[in-house]
Design a protein around this motif. Structure first.
Motif, short mmCIF file in Angstrom:
data_model
loop_
_atom_site.label_atom_id
_atom_site.label_comp_id
_atom_site.label_asym_id
_atom_site.label_seq_id
_atom_site.Cartn_x
_atom_site.Cartn_y
_atom_site.Cartn_z
N GLU A 1 -5.16 -4.58 -19.18
CA GLU A 1 -4.61 -5.93 -19.18
C GLU A 1 -3.20 -5.92 -18.59
OE1 GLU A 1 -5.92 -8.86 -22.62
OE2 GLU A 1 -5.39 -6.90 -23.45
N MET A 2 -2.42 -4.93 -18.97
CA MET A 2 -1.06 -4.82 -18.44
C MET A 2 -1.09 -4.66 -16.92
SD MET A 2 2.19 -4.74 -19.01
CE MET A 2 2.39 -4.40 -20.78
N LEU A 3 -1.98 -3.79 -16.45
CA LEU A 3 -2.11 -3.56 -15.01
C LEU A 3 -2.45 -4.86 -14.28
CD1 LEU A 3 -2.31 -1.70 -12.53
CD2 LEU A 3 -4.68 -1.23 -13.18
N VAL B 1 0.78 -1.24 0.00
CA VAL B 1 0.00 0.00 0.00
C VAL B 1 0.81 1.29 0.00
CG1 VAL B 1 -1.91 -1.18 1.15
CG2 VAL B 1 -0.23 0.03 2.53
N LEU B 2 2.10 1.22 0.34
CA LEU B 2 2.90 2.45 0.38
C LEU B 2 3.44 2.77 -1.01
CD1 LEU B 2 4.95 2.10 3.70
CD2 LEU B 2 2.86 3.40 3.29
N PRO B 3 3.17 3.96 -1.53
CA PRO B 3 3.65 4.29 -2.88
C PRO B 3 5.17 4.39 -2.98
CG PRO B 3 2.69 6.22 -1.83
CD PRO B 3 2.38 5.05 -0.95
N ILE C 1 6.90 -1.36 -5.07
CA ILE C 1 6.04 -0.49 -5.89
C ILE C 1 6.91 0.36 -6.82
CG2 ILE C 1 4.48 1.49 -5.85
CD1 ILE C 1 2.98 -0.92 -5.07
N ILE C 2 7.97 0.94 -6.28
CA ILE C 2 8.84 1.80 -7.08
C ILE C 2 9.51 1.01 -8.20
CG2 ILE C 2 10.92 3.23 -7.03
CD1 ILE C 2 8.45 4.51 -5.76
N ILE C 3 9.98 -0.18 -7.90
CA ILE C 3 10.62 -1.02 -8.92
C ILE C 3 9.62 -1.41 -10.00
CG2 ILE C 3 11.61 -3.32 -9.30
CD1 ILE C 3 13.05 -2.89 -6.56
N ALA D 1 -3.35 3.00 -9.03
CA ALA D 1 -4.26 1.96 -9.52
C ALA D 1 -3.79 0.59 -9.04
CB ALA D 1 -4.34 2.00 -11.04
N LEU D 2 -2.46 0.37 -9.08
CA LEU D 2 -1.90 -0.89 -8.59
C LEU D 2 -2.15 -1.03 -7.09
CD1 LEU D 2 -0.20 -3.46 -8.98
CD2 LEU D 2 1.85 -2.04 -8.70
#
Length: 409
Positions: free
Chosen positions: A343-345, A151-153, A158-160, A172-173
């Motif tokens: 789809e990618m997401l 959950v942390l942006p 998440i960053i990678i 969105a992710l």
């Protein structure tokens, strides 16, 4: 075909290097170089793939964010700001069950290897009061500690992910991740805490809870203000983190602050990021393989693709005890595909979940090992506690993916 074989070589070489105690960043640089040469790239192409790490804005920003986050987390620890957050939680939350899961969740913000050992003493102490067996205390500590990864942006994963697949909207992710987190914490709560009699801590003195809430909001501000600066003010994430390091400065006693910034900087994490993006650039140079992969994705059933991702991610997450290994190997393969953004997401989300599952249940998972040592239970006893938890997480990933695909695609 040669390029496909060279990528399969990475699948063998990377875990082998990790077993030989080669650092993850160095292992990625070695693997990327070997894969590049074996896949037919010349020295100049490999050098270009390396220089692109430092000339591509998205990768430079991602490396900068992760480096700054490591500094901020180090400062929060060094100046005991995290300890103050925990003290405030103890005054605000009187229910022992809720307190037991809240402390690991907050401690999870400190993105350090084996960080579950930091929250384990709290989980052990409260777990004893709740009459929980040692392996249950360890499992609860581990489950709630890993919420932040989803959950942390500014979490490293998440960053990678955004760096490898830059067109992905990280919020969105995170929104999709929240669905999986909801399943995970609900299952953990009812499986491990549902039958506990519970307990209540002494109520704080009048006005003390309100004061503690104010202290909590103040000390927690370096965390939530990153999101505020990024979303509400539209500032780049690295600027948001930099500003929050400034907030940390005012929360601290400011003693030896520049020196503590230097001590908190992690060269290992920075090298890890460089290695990951170098490997991605090498894979993106394999034009023939990308054409073949597009064809395979178009021809293969969705079930077959998901099954392959799940098996691959679990295998390499279990072997290495790291979520970044399957992520680093799988995300560069789907990033160049000619598919819709939704789809990618969804594919990225599925890779994210299964990379976590492979890592989480690995016998080499450092958080699990240290948590067990601190609480005093064996790995076998914790695995017995996973007999329902593991299939729930695995099965829910397919169910959630199928539901979201019907809605989004």
């Amino acid at each position: 075909m040669r390029q496909i074989i060279s990528v399969l070589l990475a699948v063998v070489l990377l875990p082998l290097l990790m077993k030989k105690k080669v650092g993850f960043g160095a292992a990625m640089l070695i693997t990327g170089t070997v894969v590049g040469f074996s896949g037919g790239l010349d020295a100049r192409s490999i050098f270009v793939a390396f220089t692109k790490v430092f000339t591509t804005p998205s990768s430079v920003k991602a490396i900068l964010v992760v480096a700054l986050v490591s500094i901020m987390c180090g400062l929060l620890r060094k100046y005991s700001i995290v300890d103050s957050i925990v003290d405030s939680l103890k005054k605000i939350i009187t229910g022992q069950k809720l307190l037991m899961v809240s402390i690991p969740a907050v401690m999870g913000i400190m993105q350090v290897p084996g960080g579950a050992a930091i929250s384990a003493p709290f989980a052990d102490s409260i777990g004893k009061d709740l009459q929980l067996e040692p392996p249950v205390r360890s499992v609860v500590n581990l489950a709630f500690r890993h919420i932040s990864m989803f959950v942390l942006p500014f979490s490293a994963n998440i960053i990678i992910t955004q760096g490898i697949v830059p067109e992905i909207d990280i919020y969105a992710l995170i929104g999709l991740n929240l669905l999986f987190v909801a399943v995970m914490i609900t299952a953990a709560w009812f499986l491990y805490l549902g039958n506990s009699p519970g307990g209540t801590l002494p109520a704080p003195a009048p006005g003390e809870r309100k004061k503690a809430l104010g202290t909590l909001l103040l000390n927690f501000s370096p965390i939530y203000m990153i999101v505020v600066f990024n979303v509400a003010f539209g500032l780049p994430l690295y600027i948001a983190v930099l500003l929050c390091i400034g907030i940390t400065f005012f929360l601290s006693d400011r003693k030896d602050f520049p020196a503590n910034i230097r001590r908190s900087f992690s060269s290992k994490i920075t090298l890890m990021m460089i290695g990951i993006y170098f490997f991605r650039n090498v894979i993106n140079s394999f034009d023939e393989m990308l054409i073949l992969l597009n064809g395979l994705f178009a021809a293969a059933s969705n079930t077959a693709i998901l099954g392959a991702v799940a098996v691959f991610a679990v295998l390499f997450g279990m072997i290495t005890g790291l979520s970044l290994v399957p992520m680093t190997l799988l995300l560069p393969l789907v990033a160049p595909l000619q598919i819709s953004s939704n789809e990618m997401l969804l594919y990225v989300w599925f890779i994210y979940i299964w990379s976590f599952i492979g890592y989480y249940f690995s016998p080499l998972h450092l958080c699990q090992i240290l948590s067990n040592e601190c609480i005093g239970c064996s790995l076998g006893s914790t695995y017995r506690e996973y007999r329902f938890f593991m299939p729930i997480l695995m099965g829910s990933s397919f169910v959630l993916y199928s539901i979201c695909r019907m809605i989004m695609v």
